[in-house]
Design a protein around this motif. Structure first.
Motif, PDB file in Angstrom:
ATOM      1  N   ARG A 129       3.463   1.325  -9.510  1.00  0.00           N
ATOM      2  CA  ARG A 129       2.291   0.624 -10.036  1.00  0.00           C
ATOM      3  C   ARG A 129       2.527  -0.864 -10.250  1.00  0.00           C
ATOM      4  NH1 ARG A 129      -0.088   3.460  -7.639  1.00  0.00           N
ATOM      5  NH2 ARG A 129      -0.712   5.534  -8.212  1.00  0.00           N
ATOM      6  N   PRO A 168       0.822  -1.222   0.000  1.00  0.00           N
ATOM      7  CA  PRO A 168       0.000   0.000   0.000  1.00  0.00           C
ATOM      8  C   PRO A 168       0.856   1.273   0.000  1.00  0.00           C
ATOM      9  CG  PRO A 168      -0.919  -1.592   1.538  1.00  0.00           C
ATOM     10  CD  PRO A 168       0.436  -2.104   1.125  1.00  0.00           C
ATOM     11  N   GLY A 169       1.945   1.270   0.745  1.00  0.00           N
ATOM     12  CA  GLY A 169       2.837   2.431   0.758  1.00  0.00           C
ATOM     13  C   GLY A 169       3.525   2.634  -0.576  1.00  0.00           C
ATOM     14  N   GLU A 219      -2.060  -2.875  -8.082  1.00  0.00           N
ATOM     15  CA  GLU A 219      -3.475  -2.555  -7.938  1.00  0.00           C
ATOM     16  C   GLU A 219      -4.305  -3.832  -8.045  1.00  0.00           C
ATOM     17  OE1 GLU A 219      -4.526   0.511 -10.685  1.00  0.00           O
ATOM     18  OE2 GLU A 219      -2.992   1.859  -9.903  1.00  0.00           O
ATOM     19  N   MET A 276       2.229   1.818  -3.484  1.00  0.00           N
ATOM     20  CA  MET A 276       1.202   2.374  -4.370  1.00  0.00           C
ATOM     21  C   MET A 276       0.996   3.853  -4.088  1.00  0.00           C
ATOM     22  SD  MET A 276      -1.651  -0.648  -4.659  1.00  0.00           S
ATOM     23  CE  MET A 276      -2.798   0.508  -5.364  1.00  0.00           C
ATOM     24  N   ASP A 277       0.963   4.226  -2.803  1.00  0.00           N
ATOM     25  CA  ASP A 277       0.792   5.633  -2.435  1.00  0.00           C
ATOM     26  C   ASP A 277       1.921   6.496  -2.979  1.00  0.00           C
ATOM     27  OD1 ASP A 277      -1.536   5.011  -1.090  1.00  0.00           O
ATOM     28  OD2 ASP A 277      -0.618   5.094   0.912  1.00  0.00           O
ATOM     29  N   ALA A 278       3.115   5.894  -3.089  1.00  0.00           N
ATOM     30  CA  ALA A 278       4.273   6.630  -3.600  1.00  0.00           C
ATOM     31  C   ALA A 278       4.303   6.683  -5.124  1.00  0.00           C
ATOM     32  CB  ALA A 278       5.566   5.996  -3.083  1.00  0.00           C
TER      33      ALA A 278
END
Length: 70
Positions: A48, A40-41, A66, A43-45
């Motif tokens: 992909r 999750p971190g 994702e 992806m937040d950064a």
């Protein structure tokens, strides 16, 4: 052997410093467990997709971070 993750594609658009992608793991299972906790971190950064390497050999990837929409 060491196992590592790499952002795919690493085109320089994401600042990878401090994300943990520079870590080396003693086994595939430990590398995959780490990804399960920290994706999750990533992806937040802006990461992909990632690929898993054993030394210089790509084991699999790029694997999207994702979730699939069914």
């Amino acid at each position: 052997m060491s196992w590592t993750w790499s952002a795919e594609p690493d085109d320089g658009s994401v600042d990878l410093a401090g994300l943990g992608l520079d870590q080396q793991f003693p086994s595939q299972g430990e590398a995959e467990s780490w990804l399960g906790e920290f994706y999750p971190g990533l992806m937040d950064a802006g990461v992909r997709a990632v690929s898993l390497f054993e030394a210089d050999r790509k084991v699999y990837g790029p694997m999207p971070l994702e979730p699939e929409i069914t």
